[in-house]
Scaffold this active site. Structure first.
Site, short mmCIF file in Angstrom:
data_model
loop_
_atom_site.label_atom_id
_atom_site.label_comp_id
_atom_site.label_asym_id
_atom_site.label_seq_id
_atom_site.Cartn_x
_atom_site.Cartn_y
_atom_site.Cartn_z
CD GLN A 74 102.48 52.97 11.48
OE1 GLN A 74 102.14 53.64 10.51
NE2 GLN A 74 103.53 52.18 11.46
CG ASP A 83 104.65 44.91 11.00
OD1 ASP A 83 104.09 45.47 10.05
OD2 ASP A 83 104.91 45.48 12.08
CE LYS A 97 101.38 47.51 7.44
NZ LYS A 97 101.18 48.39 8.60
NE ARG A 121 108.32 44.19 9.73
CZ ARG A 121 108.99 44.23 10.88
NH1 ARG A 121 109.84 43.26 11.19
NH2 ARG A 121 108.83 45.25 11.72
CB SER A 138 96.09 51.99 11.27
OG SER A 138 97.34 52.61 11.51
NE ARG A 180 103.11 52.68 20.27
CZ ARG A 180 103.23 52.29 19.00
NH1 ARG A 180 104.41 51.89 18.54
NH2 ARG A 180 102.19 52.31 18.17
N GLY A 217 107.62 54.71 8.99
CA GLY A 217 106.23 55.17 8.96
C GLY A 217 105.70 55.39 10.36
CB SER A 273 105.76 48.89 18.34
OG SER A 273 105.44 48.47 17.04
C1 S3P Z 1 103.11 49.86 14.13
C2 S3P Z 1 101.88 49.61 13.59
C3 S3P Z 1 101.68 48.85 12.35
C4 S3P Z 1 102.91 48.09 11.93
C5 S3P Z 1 104.16 48.90 12.08
C6 S3P Z 1 104.34 49.36 13.51
C7 S3P Z 1 103.20 50.64 15.38
O1 S3P Z 1 101.34 49.75 11.32
O2 S3P Z 1 102.80 47.64 10.60
O3 S3P Z 1 105.30 48.16 11.68
O4 S3P Z 1 104.28 50.65 16.00
O5 S3P Z 1 102.20 51.26 15.75
P1 S3P Z 1 99.80 50.19 11.05
O6 S3P Z 1 99.31 50.82 12.27
O7 S3P Z 1 99.85 51.15 9.90
O8 S3P Z 1 99.12 48.92 10.68
#
Ligand code: S3P
Length: 750
Positions: free
Chosen positions: A482, A628, A655, A701, A480, A339, A407, A335
């Site tokens: 994300q 995760d 996921k 995973r 979420s 970023r 994603g 993550s």
């Molecule tokens: C993430 C947020 C999570 C996580 C993903 C990474 C991120 O997803 O499962 O592996 O970096 O913001 P969600 O926000 O959809 O839960």
């Protein structure tokens, strides 16, 4: 569809009589390969140059030397025209009256539009038995004496059938080339000519031109004396057959002109950068080109991003038992890695990143910014230097941005691209293409973004640039990070304030890092907010080790008698430590040592030893904080005493795979019964894990979780479809072996 290779073995050769018109390098090599492989019962050759035909007979390239085209093709069920492209029309007119009624006619020319025009002008139409072909193979040598039966082995052959081409004949032609060892692809004529103009014709033109320019210098050929290996490699193709290439350029005129214009414009940009001392521009173009070339080299050796994901089959084979001991550092947080590139690119100044995760997901993000004109040096052992372009400095990419399996990349990009001046398209692999994007597209549209998705809100996403965004007050229906991050990134470009409220705390790296880049993000209970119109300032980033990757080893050590493992420099941000909290509640022995703060993120070393685990009801407030880590937590639950119940985790179903179902199916393969519910699972601990084969469904995973399971399984465990482990944890296998997990990898496919 009938398997053509099957018919080859069961009912003899694919063709009775193959006539090859034109016995040069390509025609001769095909004839030779077909004879050697028994793909045609009889191979006859004809060429204006009688000497070549005789030579072909002597060399065993053909069975029969025909004296005329008419005798060669009489009763032939396959005619291959292997003459220079400019001679095609004349030859077709000559053979037309003599063709057998059930013939298949093909060619081997480098341009396909010109061949189809010649066919149309001679036959008045494009008959369904004419299927153009182009083997992408050759040599600087020419003529029948250079013919080689293995010339096409492991090379590509492109066939360009029409929609009405005879499908049975097409299959036989594919089988013929396949039998010569080639990989056969099909594509439309125009696409073939565009692709070849860019990848073959332009490089040949440049090589011819460069050598000619240098040869024409005043000090003449003397200059070549000083030329080193780079020049030799780069200009090798200028030694190709001039007549053939003069044909090719005249035949593929339009496509070649387009690509020359493109190249000229790019060359002019470089010239200008040199003239004006614009080193930044030079570095940008060169580093983007280097990345592309490295990618291409990997692709050629069968390891590229796309290749790994789509073609290479990776299987993990685990021997049961093993131990877990040692002192390791898992790779950087995924993550934070995503970023760091995103915010670094959008900031002013230079951002230097240490500990960057060189996994396929974060590399996809890095490449996407290069495609939008950002200069990024590295990655080199986790070090990346990003030359930020500011919030408004991105440039339109030339094509869709490919985000692989990620994603996170797609959802965060959706937010930051909604505010750009240019259009973009976001695509990904098969798994990503199934994931829901409405959760970001819908609120972004409320902000004024214009976004198209495929059916059901799935990728690809088409984002229209040039929109004015306005701030939004959004209460997320799901927890979420994300979605929250996507909207905050869009908020950077919006008028007024953007407020995002989460139903439960989720990872807060976006907020922390934006503040670290000097962009103020406020927090008001469950709401994060920011105002558009500011700017980001680059600086150093130290990416901690990913707790999501460490989780596999936390569970591995917890379930293995005698285990004692230290995991270094792990990020223990409170929004990420669900896995530690849950394992501790189950009775795990995890000691958090040397807690410190690095670049705004808490970090610690984790020492974990074997412990007797017990089943628990997992608190719902921990679910987003361990989102995760559930695949491997399910393995911990199987090894615990008593029942573990998970609820409130429906997000696991969307996921990289449906992680509830795929884990339950995998456990069933090992003889473990579970009860799947709509939003979770119930696992009775203490069941024996037998040997079995588990399909990870391409979910990294899941593959790693079952690798950990082998430590306590009673038999060996095989896990299929594991290539995607490289998305988040490229050296997983090495580290697993280092600590004592008995894992082997088997790879197959391109
Ligand atoms: C993430 C947020 C999570 C996580 C993903 C990474 C991120 O997803 O499962 O592996 O970096 O913001 P969600 O926000 O959809 O839960």
């Amino acid at each position: 569809m009938a398997d053509p290779m099957q018919s080859l073995t069961s009912s003899g050769p694919l063709f009775q009589r193959m006539a090859v018109i034109g016995l040069g390098l390509i025609g001769g090599s095909l004839a030779k390969a077909v004879r050697e492989q028994g793909l045609a019962a009889w191979v006859v050759g004809v060429d204006q140059r009688q000497g070549e035909v005789q030579r072909g007979l002597e060399l065993g390239v053909i069975d029969e030397a025909a004296e005329s085209v008419a005798t060669a093709i009489k009763d032939a069920d396959l005619v291959v025209v292997a003459v220079p492209v400019r001679a095609m029309e004349t030859v077709l007119a000559e053979i037309r009256p003599h063709l057998a009624s059930d013939v298949l006619l093909t060619d081997v020319g480098s341009t396909k539009g010109s061949f189809v025009s010649a066919v149309q002008s001679v036959f008045g139409r494009w008959p369904d038995w004419v299927i153009p072909g182009h083997p992408i193979a050759g040599s600087e040598k020419s003529g029948i004496s250079a013919a080689r039966a293995d010339l096409f082995a492991k090379h590509k052959v492109i066939l360009t059938p029409s929609e009405t081409s005879d499908s049975a004949k097409l299959e036989r032609l594919k089988a013929l080339w396949g039998g010569c060892g080639a990989t056969v692809l099909t594509m439309p004529v125009a696409h073939h000519d565009e692709v070849l103009a860019a990848t073959s014709h332009l490089p040949h033109l440049i090589a011819f031109s460069l050598v000619d320019t240098l040869a024409g210098e005043d000090d003449n050929l003397e200059i070549f004396r000083y030329a080193a290996g780079g020049f030799r490699d780069f200009t090798r193709i200028a030694a190709s057959d001039p007549v053939m290439w003069h044909d090719i350029f005249l035949s593929n005129r339009d496509a070649v002109l387009r690509v020359i214009d493109h190249f000229n414009a790019d060359l002019a940009t470089l010239r200008n950068a040199i003239e004006t001392g614009d080193g930044k521009r030079l570095l940008q173009v060169f580093s983007r080109a280097k990345a592309a070339r490295d990618h291409f080299s990997k692709m050629l050796s069968g390891q590229a991003y796309v290749t790994t994901m789509s073609q290479k089959q990776v299987t993990f084979k685990l021997q049961s038992g093993g131990e877990v001991r040692g002192d390791i550092r898992v790779p950087g947080d995924k993550s934070i890695s995503h970023r760091s590139i995103m915010l670094g690119a959008l900031s002013k100044g230079v951002t230097e990143v240490e500990g960057f995760l060189e996994g396929e997901d974060s590399l996809a993000t890095l490449q996407a910014f290069r495609d939008m004109g950002v200069t990024i040096e590295g990655p080199d052992k986790g070090f990346v230097r990003i030359h930020g372009v500011g919030l408004h400095g991105l440039q339109a990419p030339r094509g869709p941005l490919y985000l692989g399996n990620s994603g996170t990349a797609m959802r965060l990009f959706a937010g930051l691209l909604a505010g750009q001046a240019f259009d973009t398209e976001l695509t990904g692999d098969e798994s990503l293409t199934k994931r829901p994007m409405g959760r970001v597209a819908d609120p972004l549209r409320k902000m004024g973004a214009v976004i198209e998705t495929a059916e059901g809100g799935r990728p690809p996403l088409r984002i229209k640039g040039g929109q004015t965004l306005k701030g939004l007050n959004y209460v997320m229906p799901m927890a979420s990070a994300q979605v929250k991050s996507c909207l905050l990134l869009a908020g950077l470009y919006a008028d007024g304030e953007t407020r995002v409220t989460e139903p439960a705390p989720t990872r807060d790296h976006t907020e922390r890092m934006l503040n670290g880049f000097g962009y103020s993000v406020g927090r008001d209970g469950a709401t994060a907010y920011l105002k558009g119109g500011g700017h980001l300032t680059g600086g150093p980033i130290d990416v901690p080790a990913d707790i999501s990757s460490a989780a596999f080893f936390l569970v591995a050590a917890s379930i293995t008698p005698g285990a004692d493992l230290t995991l270094r420099h792990v990020g223990i941000n409170p929004t990420r430590v669900g896995v530690i909290n849950i394992l501790k509640q189950m009775g795990a022995d995890i000691v958090v040592e040397s807690e410190r703060e690095v670049g705004g993120e808490p970090v610690a070393d984790l020492r974990v030893r074997h412990a007797k685990l017990k089943g628990i009801q997992i608190p719902e407030d921990q679910v987003p904080l361990a989102i995760d880590e559930f695949p491997v937590l399910f393995i911990a639950a199987v090894c615990a005493e008593g029942e573990t119940v998970l609820t409130g985790a429906e997000e696991l179903r969307v996921k990289e795979s449906d992680r509830i179902q795929v884990m339950a199916d995998g456990l069933a393969q090992l003889g473990v019964k579970t009860t799947v519910t709509q939003d979770g699972i119930v696992i009775q601990g203490g069941q024996a894990m037998q040997s079995g084969t588990v399909n990870s469904h391409g979910d990294h995973r899941i593959a790693m979780a079952f690798s950990v399971a082998s430590l306590r399984s009673e038999g060996d465990v095989v896990i299929t479809d594991c290539a995607n482990v490289a998305t988040s944890f490229p050296n997983f296998v090495d580290l697993a072996r280092t600590v004592g997990i008995r894992i082997q990898v088997e790879e197959s496919g391109a």
